[in-house]
Design an enzyme around this catalytic site. Structure first.
Site, PDB file in Angstrom:
ATOM      1  NE  ARG A 125     -55.916 -32.066  22.542  1.00  9.40           N
ATOM      2  CZ  ARG A 125     -54.974 -31.657  23.381  1.00  9.40           C
ATOM      3  NH1 ARG A 125     -55.290 -31.369  24.624  1.00  9.40           N
ATOM      4  NH2 ARG A 125     -53.729 -31.551  22.980  1.00  9.40           N
ATOM      5  CG  ASP A 128     -57.961 -39.897  13.622  1.00 10.61           C
ATOM      6  OD1 ASP A 128     -57.608 -39.057  14.477  1.00 10.61           O
ATOM      7  OD2 ASP A 128     -58.485 -39.578  12.543  1.00 10.61           O
ATOM      8  CG  LEU A 129     -54.640 -37.616  12.142  1.00  9.91           C
ATOM      9  CD1 LEU A 129     -54.388 -36.118  12.070  1.00  9.91           C
ATOM     10  CD2 LEU A 129     -54.992 -38.160  10.749  1.00  9.91           C
ATOM     11  CG  ASP A 310     -51.183 -24.051  22.798  1.00 13.32           C
ATOM     12  OD1 ASP A 310     -52.338 -24.504  22.757  1.00 13.32           O
ATOM     13  OD2 ASP A 310     -50.168 -24.779  22.752  1.00 13.32           O
TER      14      ASP A 310
HETATM   15  C1  EPZ Z   1     -50.291 -29.929  20.674  1.00 10.36           C
HETATM   16  O1  EPZ Z   1     -51.417 -30.763  20.936  1.00 10.36           O
HETATM   17  C2  EPZ Z   1     -50.044 -29.156  21.953  1.00 10.36           C
HETATM   18  N1  EPZ Z   1     -49.788 -30.072  23.045  1.00 10.36           N
HETATM   19  C3  EPZ Z   1     -51.255 -28.287  22.284  1.00 10.36           C
HETATM   20  O2  EPZ Z   1     -50.952 -27.497  23.416  1.00 10.36           O
HETATM   21  C4  EPZ Z   1     -51.529 -27.362  21.088  1.00 10.36           C
HETATM   22  O3  EPZ Z   1     -52.703 -26.625  21.353  1.00 10.36           O
HETATM   23  C5  EPZ Z   1     -51.699 -28.171  19.818  1.00 10.36           C
HETATM   24  O4  EPZ Z   1     -50.542 -29.030  19.615  1.00 10.36           O
HETATM   25  C6  EPZ Z   1     -51.877 -27.324  18.575  1.00 10.36           C
HETATM   26  O5  EPZ Z   1     -50.782 -26.476  18.409  1.00 10.36           O
HETATM   27  C7  EPZ Z   1     -48.599 -30.634  23.196  1.00 10.36           C
HETATM   28  O6  EPZ Z   1     -47.672 -30.453  22.416  1.00 10.36           O
HETATM   29  C8  EPZ Z   1     -48.401 -31.480  24.409  1.00 10.36           C
HETATM   30  P1  EPZ Z   1     -52.671 -31.524  17.264  1.00 10.36           P
HETATM   31  P2  EPZ Z   1     -51.770 -31.946  19.933  1.00 10.36           P
HETATM   32  O7  EPZ Z   1     -52.507 -32.986  17.078  1.00 10.36           O
HETATM   33  O8  EPZ Z   1     -50.515 -32.514  19.398  1.00 10.36           O
HETATM   34  C9  EPZ Z   1     -56.852 -33.005  15.464  1.00 10.36           C
HETATM   35  C10 EPZ Z   1     -51.244 -26.672  25.588  1.00 10.36           C
HETATM   36  O9  EPZ Z   1     -52.062 -25.866  26.097  1.00 10.36           O
HETATM   37  N2  EPZ Z   1     -56.304 -34.359  15.509  1.00 10.36           N
HETATM   38  O10 EPZ Z   1     -51.820 -30.611  16.451  1.00 10.36           O
HETATM   39  O11 EPZ Z   1     -52.720 -32.851  20.629  1.00 10.36           O
HETATM   40  C11 EPZ Z   1     -57.051 -32.421  16.854  1.00 10.36           C
HETATM   41  O12 EPZ Z   1     -58.257 -32.863  17.438  1.00 10.36           O
HETATM   42  C12 EPZ Z   1     -51.703 -27.737  24.626  1.00 10.36           C
HETATM   43  O13 EPZ Z   1     -50.047 -26.669  25.861  1.00 10.36           O
HETATM   44  C13 EPZ Z   1     -57.037 -35.398  14.944  1.00 10.36           C
HETATM   45  O14 EPZ Z   1     -58.128 -35.208  14.398  1.00 10.36           O
HETATM   46  O15 EPZ Z   1     -52.540 -31.134  18.806  1.00 10.36           O
HETATM   47  C14 EPZ Z   1     -57.008 -30.948  16.577  1.00 10.36           C
HETATM   48  O16 EPZ Z   1     -58.263 -30.497  16.135  1.00 10.36           O
HETATM   49  C15 EPZ Z   1     -53.181 -27.791  24.472  1.00 10.36           C
HETATM   50  N3  EPZ Z   1     -56.509 -36.669  14.995  1.00 10.36           N
HETATM   51  C16 EPZ Z   1     -55.984 -30.821  15.434  1.00 10.36           C
HETATM   52  O17 EPZ Z   1     -55.888 -32.155  14.881  1.00 10.36           O
HETATM   53  C17 EPZ Z   1     -55.308 -36.933  15.572  1.00 10.36           C
HETATM   54  O18 EPZ Z   1     -54.886 -38.101  15.590  1.00 10.36           O
HETATM   55  C18 EPZ Z   1     -54.597 -30.391  15.855  1.00 10.36           C
HETATM   56  O19 EPZ Z   1     -54.192 -31.146  17.003  1.00 10.36           O
HETATM   57  C19 EPZ Z   1     -54.577 -35.877  16.132  1.00 10.36           C
HETATM   58  C20 EPZ Z   1     -55.098 -34.601  16.088  1.00 10.36           C
END
Ligand code: EPZ
Length: 429
Positions: A125, A128-129, A310
């Site tokens: 997680r 970077d984005l 989720d």
């Molecule tokens: C949100 O997390 C939710 N959390 C998560 O819920 C949920 O699983 C997730 O979105 C996906 O729907 C909150 O809203 C607090 P992402 P988030 O950025 O925003 C990669 C729960 O159980 N990524 O959409 O952190 C990342 O590693 C939680 O309630 C990058 O590479 O998720 C992942 O593989 C767990 N660089 C993908 O993107 C970045 O800068 C999607 O993550 C950001 C993300």
């Protein structure tokens, strides 16, 4: 540490009111930093994570007042001035979403120092984005000793943000920062989750000009200042989906109210394919299963409107008792099958290979002691416990308390045999 004990076998019948969405509420709370006037959030869930966000905001200068309004729990957030633009490691580490205060602090104060959140159990997680989005708005970002030092002494300016992959948190972060930037911002390949619409609606009620939230292109015209507003937090779609799956697992008929079924259409389609009866209503849905064994179905998690990551753990629990082999692919996080070995302790037959789980349905599950690893994994164990023979005890319940409001009360009101065992010590670690 508390545990939850569930005696399986009771069917669920009754009504479950759905709470406000945790994952939206936390970001809406962060939005309150963007104005010195009060932001009143109604339909607030009372959870460990929202309490935690309240504490962080207080440290930054917010006054946080919780009360019970006509329409349920409310929180009034007022940040007349930012007293500190620093979010330290010990706070950000405990809840990753607190990283999202960086954008609002930078937009309002022109500088901020926020700890990098680090990895977590479901994956690396990275952020970077988030940082690329802030840089596209003119922020100068330096990383040093685990902290992000962000500067925009003359304020942020509108820009183009093109995300290479969908990110919920980074899209929200970009919106939170761009609303007070000088000029126009366009976000492309934006996340389309309903939480984007909730955040945009709240920001617009505060005087922002955000268009296109919920689609892959979001356009924002920056404004000089935002004002106070009242906003109702959207219903929790993951809580909705979780209880829908719980009803299907236990059997019976449960009406889920104060929610929307279009938010979880991908799940409902899979449940219908598996043989669960789902009836939509104006204020939610009814889930019914009478005796017959469910059929195994295939599921790939995907960004909205796809099948939510989720809800993957909960659906896997349901598939443990289905007839045939279900293939579940996790495409969002690299390590989100931690519940599988725990479900196997209850007698499930699951093989994991990379991002793919093969679940061969068994005739019955048997109670055992199990360990929760994250929020959604924990609740999948509760769901499995509803159908397992005997008393299942779920340890590390603090994960559940982060995201499910009054879980035992809501399930036991429908007939589930579920209770909390209060406990000190760290014996379940
Ligand atoms: C949100 O997390 C939710 N959390 C998560 O819920 C949920 O699983 C997730 O979105 C996906 O729907 C909150 O809203 C607090 P992402 P988030 O950025 O925003 C990669 C729960 O159980 N990524 O959409 O952190 C990342 O590693 C939680 O309630 C990058 O590479 O998720 C992942 O593989 C767990 N660089 C993908 O993107 C970045 O800068 C999607 O993550 C950001 C993300």
């Amino acid at each position: 540490m508390d545990r939850i004990a569930i005696t399986g076998g009771a069917r669920l019948n009754g009504e479950i009111p759905i709470s406000g969405a945790k994952n939206s509420a936390i970001k809406l709370m962060a939005a309150s930093l963007l104005t010195e006037e009060p932001l009143r959030l109604t339909n607030m869930p009372r959870l460990a994570d929202t309490r935690f966000m309240g504490k962080l905001l207080q440290r930054l200068g917010a006054e946080v007042i919780e009360s019970d309004g006509d329409d349920g729990p409310e929180t009034l957030l007022t940040t007349r001035e930012i007293v500190s633009a620093i979010a330290p490691y010990d706070l950000v580490r405990q809840m990753r979403a607190s990283f999202n205060v960086l954008g609002p602090l930078l937009a309002r104060e022109g500088h901020a120092k926020v700890s990098l959140p680090g990895g977590c159990t479901i994956g690396a997680r990275p952020v970077d984005l988030h940082l690329q989005a802030l840089e596209a708005l003119g922020a100068q970002i330096d990383l040093n000793e685990g902290y992000v030092y962000a500067q925009a002494p003359r304020g942020l300016k509108g820009g183009r943000i093109d995300f290479p992959i969908n990110s919920v948190g980074a899209t929200e972060h970009a919106m939170l920062a761009a609303v007070l930037a000088r000029g126009d911002t366009e976000i492309t390949n934006a996340a389309r989750e309903p939480e984007m619409v909730d955040l945009a609606d709240c920001l617009n009620a505060m005087g922002a000009k955000v268009a296109g939230a919920g689609t892959s292109i979001i356009q924002i015209q920056g404004v000089a200042r935002l004002h106070g507003a009242t906003h109702a937090v959207m219903p929790d779609r993951i809580e909705t989906g979780t209880y829908a799956v719980a009803a299907a697992m236990a059997g019976g008929e449960v009406r889920l109210t104060r929610t929307r079924c279009d938010f979880i259409q991908a799940l409902l389609d899979k449940m219908a394919e598996a043989g669960v009866e789902v009836t939509p209503h104006n204020d939610g849905l009814t889930v019914k299963r009478n005796g017959a064994r469910l059929k195994a179905v295939e599921v790939d998690t995907a960004p909205y409107p796809g099948f939510a990551t989720d809800l993957q753990a909960q659906f896997m629990a349901l598939m443990t008792l289905a007839e045939g082999e279900s293939v579940i692919r996790e495409t969002i996080f690299e390590n989100r099958f931690m519940h599988a070995p725990e479900l196997s302790r209850l007698g499930a037959d699951i093989t994991i290979s990379g991002g793919e789980a093969r679940v061969r349905g068994v005739a019955s599950l048997n109670a055992a002691q199990v360990m929760a690893t994250d929020l959604r994994a924990s609740v999948s164990l509760v769901i499995a416990g509803l159908a397992a023979e005997g008393e299942t005890v779920v340890n590390r319940v603090y994960h559940l308390d982060r995201g499910f409001e009054r879980l035992e009360e809501k399930l036991s009101a429908c007939g589930a045999q579920i209770r909390r065992i209060k406990g000190g010590g760290g014996e379940d670690e």
